[in-house]
Design a protein around this motif. Structure first.
Motif, PDB file in Angstrom:
ATOM      1  N   GLY A 112       0.814  -1.269   0.066  1.00  0.00           N
ATOM      2  CA  GLY A 112       0.081  -0.030   0.017  1.00  0.00           C
ATOM      3  C   GLY A 112       0.848   1.313  -0.042  1.00  0.00           C
ATOM      4  O   GLY A 112      -0.001   2.374   0.470  1.00  0.00           O
ATOM      5  N   LEU A 113       1.930   1.213  -0.559  1.00  0.00           N
ATOM      6  CA  LEU A 113       2.921   2.337  -0.378  1.00  0.00           C
ATOM      7  C   LEU A 113       3.135   2.617  -1.844  1.00  0.00           C
ATOM      8  O   LEU A 113       2.899   1.975  -2.962  1.00  0.00           O
ATOM      9  CB  LEU A 113       4.242   1.936   0.094  1.00  0.00           C
ATOM     10  N   GLU A 114       3.274   4.040  -2.133  1.00  0.00           N
ATOM     11  CA  GLU A 114       3.643   4.657  -3.482  1.00  0.00           C
ATOM     12  C   GLU A 114       5.064   4.106  -3.789  1.00  0.00           C
ATOM     13  O   GLU A 114       5.925   4.843  -3.209  1.00  0.00           O
ATOM     14  CB  GLU A 114       3.390   5.971  -3.557  1.00  0.00           C
ATOM     15  N   PRO A 115       5.348   3.474  -4.773  1.00  0.00           N
ATOM     16  CA  PRO A 115       6.577   3.069  -5.257  1.00  0.00           C
ATOM     17  C   PRO A 115       7.606   4.093  -5.508  1.00  0.00           C
ATOM     18  O   PRO A 115       8.789   4.017  -4.987  1.00  0.00           O
ATOM     19  CB  PRO A 115       6.368   2.319  -6.476  1.00  0.00           C
ATOM     20  N   GLU A 116       7.074   4.956  -6.311  1.00  0.00           N
ATOM     21  CA  GLU A 116       8.176   6.228  -6.679  1.00  0.00           C
ATOM     22  C   GLU A 116       8.469   7.135  -5.441  1.00  0.00           C
ATOM     23  O   GLU A 116       9.556   7.488  -5.470  1.00  0.00           O
ATOM     24  CB  GLU A 116       7.375   6.952  -7.745  1.00  0.00           C
ATOM     25  N   LYS A 117       7.887   7.025  -4.324  1.00  0.00           N
ATOM     26  CA  LYS A 117       7.941   7.714  -3.206  1.00  0.00           C
ATOM     27  C   LYS A 117       9.576   6.848  -2.448  1.00  0.00           C
ATOM     28  O   LYS A 117      10.120   7.741  -1.666  1.00  0.00           O
ATOM     29  CB  LYS A 117       7.021   7.709  -2.313  1.00  0.00           C
ATOM     30  N   PHE A 118       9.551   5.771  -2.833  1.00  0.00           N
ATOM     31  CA  PHE A 118      10.596   4.717  -2.422  1.00  0.00           C
ATOM     32  C   PHE A 118      11.616   4.652  -3.045  1.00  0.00           C
ATOM     33  O   PHE A 118      12.692   3.803  -2.810  1.00  0.00           O
ATOM     34  CB  PHE A 118       9.980   3.558  -1.767  1.00  0.00           C
ATOM     35  N   ARG A 119      11.749   5.340  -4.305  1.00  0.00           N
ATOM     36  CA  ARG A 119      12.728   5.018  -5.184  1.00  0.00           C
ATOM     37  C   ARG A 119      14.281   5.194  -4.768  1.00  0.00           C
ATOM     38  O   ARG A 119      15.044   4.223  -4.920  1.00  0.00           O
ATOM     39  CB  ARG A 119      12.481   5.668  -6.623  1.00  0.00           C
ATOM     40  N   ARG A 120      14.372   6.204  -4.413  1.00  0.00           N
ATOM     41  CA  ARG A 120      15.466   6.727  -3.620  1.00  0.00           C
ATOM     42  C   ARG A 120      16.213   5.735  -2.678  1.00  0.00           C
ATOM     43  O   ARG A 120      17.249   5.303  -2.653  1.00  0.00           O
ATOM     44  CB  ARG A 120      15.692   8.045  -3.322  1.00  0.00           C
ATOM     45  N   ARG A 121      15.267   5.445  -1.774  1.00  0.00           N
ATOM     46  CA  ARG A 121      15.613   4.329  -0.757  1.00  0.00           C
ATOM     47  C   ARG A 121      15.810   3.334  -1.432  1.00  0.00           C
ATOM     48  O   ARG A 121      16.931   2.244  -0.774  1.00  0.00           O
ATOM     49  CB  ARG A 121      14.282   4.134   0.232  1.00  0.00           C
ATOM     50  N   LEU A 122      15.184   2.619  -2.357  1.00  0.00           N
ATOM     51  CA  LEU A 122      15.546   1.194  -2.891  1.00  0.00           C
ATOM     52  C   LEU A 122      16.808   1.404  -3.507  1.00  0.00           C
ATOM     53  O   LEU A 122      17.720   0.383  -3.580  1.00  0.00           O
ATOM     54  CB  LEU A 122      14.332   1.034  -3.969  1.00  0.00           C
ATOM     55  N   ILE A 123      17.046   2.416  -4.208  1.00  0.00           N
ATOM     56  CA  ILE A 123      18.613   2.646  -4.890  1.00  0.00           C
ATOM     57  C   ILE A 123      19.693   2.434  -3.732  1.00  0.00           C
ATOM     58  O   ILE A 123      20.481   1.885  -4.066  1.00  0.00           O
ATOM     59  CB  ILE A 123      18.379   3.783  -5.994  1.00  0.00           C
ATOM     60  N   ASN A 124      19.372   3.155  -2.949  1.00  0.00           N
ATOM     61  CA  ASN A 124      20.387   3.197  -1.619  1.00  0.00           C
ATOM     62  C   ASN A 124      20.449   1.750  -1.184  1.00  0.00           C
ATOM     63  O   ASN A 124      21.801   1.482  -0.830  1.00  0.00           O
ATOM     64  CB  ASN A 124      19.963   4.145  -0.759  1.00  0.00           C
ATOM     65  N   LYS A 125      19.674   1.161  -0.945  1.00  0.00           N
ATOM     66  CA  LYS A 125      19.603  -0.433  -0.321  1.00  0.00           C
ATOM     67  C   LYS A 125      20.425  -0.995  -1.336  1.00  0.00           C
ATOM     68  O   LYS A 125      21.244  -1.949  -0.755  1.00  0.00           O
ATOM     69  CB  LYS A 125      18.225  -0.792  -0.328  1.00  0.00           C
ATOM     70  N   TYR A 126      20.102  -1.031  -2.518  1.00  0.00           N
ATOM     71  CA  TYR A 126      20.799  -1.803  -3.809  1.00  0.00           C
ATOM     72  C   TYR A 126      22.226  -1.517  -3.540  1.00  0.00           C
ATOM     73  O   TYR A 126      23.135  -2.466  -3.469  1.00  0.00           O
ATOM     74  CB  TYR A 126      20.332  -1.615  -4.962  1.00  0.00           C
ATOM     75  N   GLY A 127      22.719  -0.120  -3.368  1.00  0.00           N
ATOM     76  CA  GLY A 127      23.998   0.318  -3.537  1.00  0.00           C
ATOM     77  C   GLY A 127      24.605  -0.322  -2.265  1.00  0.00           C
ATOM     78  O   GLY A 127      25.996  -0.724  -2.286  1.00  0.00           O
ATOM     79  N   TYR A 128      23.933  -0.195  -1.204  1.00  0.00           N
ATOM     80  CA  TYR A 128      24.718  -0.689   0.220  1.00  0.00           C
ATOM     81  C   TYR A 128      25.045  -2.084   0.004  1.00  0.00           C
ATOM     82  O   TYR A 128      26.113  -2.685   0.446  1.00  0.00           O
ATOM     83  CB  TYR A 128      23.566  -0.380   1.234  1.00  0.00           C
ATOM     84  N   TRP A 129      24.138  -2.941  -0.555  1.00  0.00           N
ATOM     85  CA  TRP A 129      24.087  -4.362  -0.615  1.00  0.00           C
ATOM     86  C   TRP A 129      25.299  -4.693  -1.673  1.00  0.00           C
ATOM     87  O   TRP A 129      26.073  -5.390  -1.428  1.00  0.00           O
ATOM     88  CB  TRP A 129      23.133  -5.188  -0.876  1.00  0.00           C
TER      89      TRP A 129
END
Length: 90
Positions: free
Chosen positions: A21-38
């Motif tokens: 129930g979250l707006e995906p685009e709102k979390f785009r930067r957070r997802l990219i950061n998570k990917y980069g961290y891993w």
């Protein structure tokens, strides 16, 4: 485990955000950061344990984001140099 491409990672992340129930685009930067961290951590988590199933691990992370009712603040700098080079993210 074969690491995913950023596109596959984002696709799965967006799908899970919608399911929560979250707006995906709102979390785009957070997802990219998570990917980069891993990616920078050679696909080990914060406890230095190898990530065996990135989809499950990401789904769990997104569940916490929802539980926290996160307000995403755009970070000023992305730490992962490879993202800057490969995807032009700044």
């Amino acid at each position: 485990m074969t690491p995913p491409s950023l596109d596959d990672f984002l696709e799965h992340g967006f799908k899970r955000c919608r399911m929560e129930g979250l707006e995906p685009e709102k979390f785009r930067r957070r997802l990219i950061n998570k990917y980069g961290y891993w990616e920078d951590g050679d696909w080990h988590d914060g406890n230095d344990k190898p990530i065996k199933n990135w989809k499950r691990k990401l789904t769990t992370s997104i569940g916490y984001w929802k539980a926290e009712d996160v307000k995403v603040n755009e970070p000023k700098v992305i730490q992962a140099d490879f993202l800057k080079k490969r995807y032009g993210v700044s």
